[in-house]
Motif scaffolding. Structure first.
Motif, PDB file in Angstrom:
ATOM      1  N   VAL A 162      17.082   2.316  -0.233  1.00  0.00           N
ATOM      2  CA  VAL A 162      16.091   1.706  -0.681  1.00  0.00           C
ATOM      3  C   VAL A 162      16.200   1.083  -2.023  1.00  0.00           C
ATOM      4  CG1 VAL A 162      13.533   1.937  -1.190  1.00  0.00           C
ATOM      5  CG2 VAL A 162      14.402   2.823   0.972  1.00  0.00           C
ATOM      6  N   CYS A 165      18.045  -2.079  -1.701  1.00  0.00           N
ATOM      7  CA  CYS A 165      17.140  -3.163  -1.256  1.00  0.00           C
ATOM      8  C   CYS A 165      16.323  -3.749  -2.136  1.00  0.00           C
ATOM      9  CB  CYS A 165      16.103  -2.417  -0.202  1.00  0.00           C
ATOM     10  SG  CYS A 165      16.952  -2.215   1.269  1.00  0.00           S
ATOM     11  N   SER A 203      15.916  -0.352   8.815  1.00  0.00           N
ATOM     12  CA  SER A 203      14.423  -0.087   8.818  1.00  0.00           C
ATOM     13  C   SER A 203      13.999   1.320   8.757  1.00  0.00           C
ATOM     14  CB  SER A 203      13.778  -0.747  10.157  1.00  0.00           C
ATOM     15  OG  SER A 203      14.354  -0.090  11.264  1.00  0.00           O
ATOM     16  N   ILE A 206      14.085   2.761   4.941  1.00  0.00           N
ATOM     17  CA  ILE A 206      12.783   2.024   4.324  1.00  0.00           C
ATOM     18  C   ILE A 206      11.646   2.920   4.985  1.00  0.00           C
ATOM     19  CG2 ILE A 206      11.204   0.022   4.185  1.00  0.00           C
ATOM     20  CD1 ILE A 206      14.052  -1.717   4.409  1.00  0.00           C
ATOM     21  N   GLU A 207      11.516   3.057   6.072  1.00  0.00           N
ATOM     22  CA  GLU A 207      10.401   3.803   6.591  1.00  0.00           C
ATOM     23  C   GLU A 207      10.122   5.077   6.084  1.00  0.00           C
ATOM     24  OE1 GLU A 207      10.477   3.150  10.604  1.00  0.00           O
ATOM     25  OE2 GLU A 207       9.465   1.247  10.564  1.00  0.00           O
ATOM     26  N   ALA A 210       9.009   5.203   2.566  1.00  0.00           N
ATOM     27  CA  ALA A 210       7.780   4.542   2.452  1.00  0.00           C
ATOM     28  C   ALA A 210       6.547   5.908   2.841  1.00  0.00           C
ATOM     29  CB  ALA A 210       7.291   3.195   3.362  1.00  0.00           C
ATOM     30  N   ILE A 216       5.974   1.289  -1.602  1.00  0.00           N
ATOM     31  CA  ILE A 216       6.982   0.233  -0.996  1.00  0.00           C
ATOM     32  C   ILE A 216       6.210   0.424   0.679  1.00  0.00           C
ATOM     33  CG2 ILE A 216       8.840   0.508  -2.502  1.00  0.00           C
ATOM     34  CD1 ILE A 216      10.036   2.206  -0.016  1.00  0.00           C
ATOM     35  N   LEU A 218       7.225  -1.362   4.557  1.00  0.00           N
ATOM     36  CA  LEU A 218       7.755  -2.366   5.568  1.00  0.00           C
ATOM     37  C   LEU A 218       6.562  -3.003   6.475  1.00  0.00           C
ATOM     38  CD1 LEU A 218      10.539  -3.459   6.489  1.00  0.00           C
ATOM     39  CD2 LEU A 218      10.767  -1.603   8.170  1.00  0.00           C
ATOM     40  N   LEU A 227      10.114  -6.174   3.497  1.00  0.00           N
ATOM     41  CA  LEU A 227       9.816  -5.198   2.562  1.00  0.00           C
ATOM     42  C   LEU A 227       9.126  -5.843   1.412  1.00  0.00           C
ATOM     43  CD1 LEU A 227      10.444  -2.295   1.448  1.00  0.00           C
ATOM     44  CD2 LEU A 227      12.703  -3.433   0.203  1.00  0.00           C
TER      45      LEU A 227
END
Length: 249
Positions: A162, A165, A203, A206-207, A210, A216, A218, A227
């Motif tokens: 992340v 990202c 993904s 990121i999840e 998050a 942040i 998704l 994002l």
């Protein structure tokens, strides 16, 4: 002590990894390696992933590495495949570079990322580079056949993904508060290519972050994943790294 050639090599790689700039420590270099830094002795594999990411960010001083991770689209390949494609790339951007230099770069890159066959006698030349533990490139049958490992990586923390990202989002736009998921996955210089991630692996990372970081998310915008983030991406990326290393100390 070390000889002058080794000094030049150390200087080159410190600049390539963005630890030095004009022979002075960068903010990143100090944050990572100073006495009370994030990981002074590079004991956490996350730091190697972070260095791998930093090396491939613009300006990238390691052209063979930039080509291999961003523009070389074979999943399975041989030494000669990479050498020939890199020579074609050289002919477009810097035709004066000698074939012998390209061959040395290919050999260095593959020894850096792929574990070498075990030898009966132990010497400096038989030791694997620490970056081989990232598992980005594997040998396939013999020492001249290789494959990229595409997908999740067991020792790549979600926070590093992340962080990458958010850095990529900042490079695309300093003012936007979102970036298409496809850009993260497929853009040159983005985390998808640099870390060799699948859509699911990206993904999932990121999840995972998050769920703990409300800044942040998704989200789905008009049927397309993106994002989104509520703070300036570089500031948020720095906070994420600080938080990760504080938890691992």
């Amino acid at each position: 002590g070390v000889g002058k050639n080794m000094v030049r090599s150390i200087r080159y790689w410190c600049n390539a990894f963005k630890l030095l700039a004009d022979d002075r420590p960068t903010d990143f270099g100090e944050a990572l390696l100073e006495n009370q830094g994030w990981d002074t002795y590079l004991e956490d594999p996350a730091s190697l992933w972070l260095l791998h990411w930093q090396m491939l960010q613009a300006p990238c001083y390691a052209s063979a590495w930039e080509f291999t991770f961003n523009y070389f689209h074979r999943t399975a390949f041989t030494f000669d495949n990479l050498f020939c494609d890199l020579c074609d790339y050289r002919d477009r951007i810097s035709p004066r570079t000698a074939d012998s230099s390209i061959k040395k770069d290919v050999s260095c890159l593959l020894r850096m990322y792929a574990k070498q066959p075990t030898k009966a006698s132990v010497s400096e030349d038989s030791l694997d580079c620490p970056f081989a533990d990232l598992g980005l490139i594997h040998t396939a049958g013999d020492v001249r056949h290789y494959t990229f490992r595409i997908g999740p990586k067991r020792n790549l923390p979600a926070e590093i993904v992340v962080y990458a990202c958010l850095c990529h989002a900042a490079r695309v736009s300093q003012t936007a508060r979102s970036i298409p998921f496809a850009s993260l996955l497929y853009d040159v210089g983005g985390p998808g290519l640099i870390f060799k991630l699948t859509e699911g692996a990206l993904s999932d990372a990121i999840e995972k972050v998050a769920r703990r970081c409300k800044s942040i998310a998704l989200s789905d915008a008009a049927g397309k994943l993106q994002l989104s983030f509520t703070e300036a991406p570089l500031s948020l990326a720095q906070e994420l790294l600080n938080s990760y290393y504080e938890q691992t100390r």
